[in-house]
Design a protein around this motif. Structure first.
Motif, short mmCIF file in Angstrom:
data_model
loop_
_atom_site.label_atom_id
_atom_site.label_comp_id
_atom_site.label_asym_id
_atom_site.label_seq_id
_atom_site.Cartn_x
_atom_site.Cartn_y
_atom_site.Cartn_z
N GLU A 43 -4.66 -7.86 120.61
CA GLU A 43 -5.35 -7.47 119.37
C GLU A 43 -5.07 -6.01 119.03
O GLU A 43 -4.84 -5.67 117.85
N VAL A 44 -5.09 -5.13 120.03
CA VAL A 44 -4.81 -3.72 119.78
C VAL A 44 -3.38 -3.54 119.29
O VAL A 44 -3.12 -2.80 118.33
N SER A 45 -2.45 -4.23 119.94
CA SER A 45 -1.04 -4.13 119.54
C SER A 45 -0.84 -4.57 118.09
O SER A 45 -0.13 -3.93 117.31
N GLU A 46 -1.49 -5.67 117.73
CA GLU A 46 -1.36 -6.17 116.35
C GLU A 46 -1.99 -5.20 115.34
O GLU A 46 -1.45 -4.96 114.26
N ALA A 47 -3.14 -4.63 115.71
CA ALA A 47 -3.81 -3.68 114.81
C ALA A 47 -2.96 -2.43 114.62
O ALA A 47 -2.85 -1.90 113.49
N LEU A 48 -2.36 -1.93 115.69
CA LEU A 48 -1.52 -0.73 115.58
C LEU A 48 -0.28 -1.02 114.74
O LEU A 48 0.15 -0.19 113.93
N ALA A 49 0.30 -2.20 114.95
CA ALA A 49 1.48 -2.57 114.16
C ALA A 49 1.14 -2.65 112.68
O ALA A 49 1.90 -2.19 111.83
N ASP A 50 -0.02 -3.19 112.36
CA ASP A 50 -0.44 -3.28 110.95
C ASP A 50 -0.65 -1.88 110.36
O ASP A 50 -0.27 -1.62 109.21
N THR A 51 -1.24 -0.99 111.15
CA THR A 51 -1.46 0.38 110.67
C THR A 51 -0.14 1.07 110.36
O THR A 51 0.03 1.70 109.31
N LEU A 52 0.80 0.96 111.28
CA LEU A 52 2.09 1.61 111.07
C LEU A 52 2.89 0.93 109.98
O LEU A 52 3.72 1.56 109.30
N GLU A 53 2.66 -0.36 109.77
CA GLU A 53 3.33 -1.07 108.68
C GLU A 53 2.92 -0.48 107.34
O GLU A 53 3.71 -0.38 106.41
N ARG A 54 1.65 -0.07 107.25
CA ARG A 54 1.16 0.54 106.02
C ARG A 54 1.65 1.97 105.86
O ARG A 54 1.98 2.41 104.77
N GLU A 55 1.71 2.71 106.99
CA GLU A 55 1.96 4.14 106.89
C GLU A 55 3.41 4.53 107.09
O GLU A 55 3.81 5.63 106.72
N GLY A 56 4.21 3.66 107.71
CA GLY A 56 5.60 4.01 107.96
C GLY A 56 6.51 2.87 107.59
O GLY A 56 6.07 1.76 107.34
N ALA A 57 7.79 3.15 107.52
CA ALA A 57 8.75 2.15 107.08
C ALA A 57 9.55 1.62 108.25
O ALA A 57 9.85 2.33 109.20
#
Length: 334
Positions: free
Chosen positions: A300-314
């Protein structure tokens, strides 16, 4: 009949080498440790320690008994775990330690997952870097969440320990929110960041290894880089516009305000995160259910971090939980 607690004290003395260090590890007084070891000597009818006014060391008999104590205590724990497995009900106290960013990220999810097991108690503590596996090995704690930057196969200490892979945690770029590169439309070029004000952990801290590896291709960290101990302190300084930093992605879970995060375009250094347990406790239902909860939390943490970086980085996604780190590792029983 040999007393198991005294055997454990002897084992700790063999591990730590001094009465004072043994007392500190067991949260005893030095005089209590000395008295217990003297009592054990009377029980076995032989000298276990050579004592001087300033030191003590194991005799040959002491070393032999300490080696046997290691096996005896492991067998006792394995027997207790096997008996506990017969009930199939998680119960009892499980003590977990984790390095700070993992403790912050996993704690809410662990509590939510384990609260339904009314007969067990979870104790989660933050631990100093590098101490977790040792404390599991000596029986001080049940599970340690540890990180490793080497990429090498974990040391299972001749089968005594088991390393369960949780996730791979890559370095990301932490920036003040008003930094030009906080705009996800702008590419992140590592070489162009050479002259930025960098903030890094001091030499010797594990996360500094990742920063040094990252910056090695552009000549290393600038000589004027700021050095501060603790990722929390580093992120606080970045949020205030003091500089930029390369930090493990798990640091995003702290929820610090005033920060933006970007992926590095190249393959960034990463650390492998493991849950370490004793092989002798594997059958204990409370240990098994806690390991499963840790795996779920890591996913769950890994997925949440990936989603955050998907929004903030390319570009790209963080490795998901369950990605096998180099060297493999053990998994909880099915």
């Amino acid at each position: 009949m040999l007393d198991l607690r005294r055997l454990q004290i002897l084992r700790e003395f063999a591990e730590h080498g001094t009465i004072a260090a043994t007392a500190q590890a067991l949260d005893y007084t030095a005089s209590a440790v000395s008295q217990q070891l003297s009592t054990l000597e009377r029980e076995v009818g032989a000298s276990l320690l050579d004592r001087t006014a300033r030191s003590a060391e194991l005799t040959d008999t002491g070393r032999l008994l300490a080696e046997q104590a290691e096996q005896i205590l492991a067998m006792v724990e394995a027997a207790e775990a096997a008996l506990a497995a017969q009930t199939d009900t998680p119960r009892g106290r499980v003590t977990v330690t984790a390095f700070p960013t993992a403790a912050v990220a996993f704690a809410p999810r662990l509590a939510q997952s384990l609260r339904r097991h009314e007969r067990m108690q979870l104790v989660l503590r933050q631990a100093m870097e590098g101490s977790g596996a040792h404390k599991v090995s000596t029986g001080e704690i049940d599970i340690a969440v540890v990180d490793d930057w080497s990429g090498l196969r974990p040391d299972d200490r001749a089968g005594k320990l088991r390393h369960t892979p949780l996730l791979r945690d890559p370095m990301v770029l932490a920036l003040p929110q008003d930094h030009p590169l906080a705009d996800p439309a702008r590419p992140v070029e590592l070489r162009a960041l050479r002259d930025e004000a960098w903030i890094a952990a001091p030499h010797g801290e594990p996360s500094r290894q990742g920063t040094d590896r990252l910056l090695a291709e552009i000549g290393g960290a600038p000589s004027a880089a700021w050095e501060f101990e603790g990722l929390g302190t580093i992120l606080s300084l970045v949020s205030r516009g003091i500089g930029i930093a390369a930090v493990p992605a798990l640091a995003l879970a702290s929820g610090s305000r005033g920060l933006a995060y970007r992926r590095f375009p190249e393959d960034a250094p990463s650390r492998d995160v493991y849950a370490v347990t004793r092989a002798s406790s594997a059958l204990r239902p409370a240990i098994d259910v806690t390991l499963r909860a840790l795996l779920t939390a890591a996913r769950e943490v890994s997925e949440a971090l990936a989603d955050t970086l998907e929004r903030e980085g390319a570009g790209g996604a963080l490795p998901r939980a369950g990605t096998e780190p180099p060297g493999g590792g053990a998994h909880p029983s099915a």
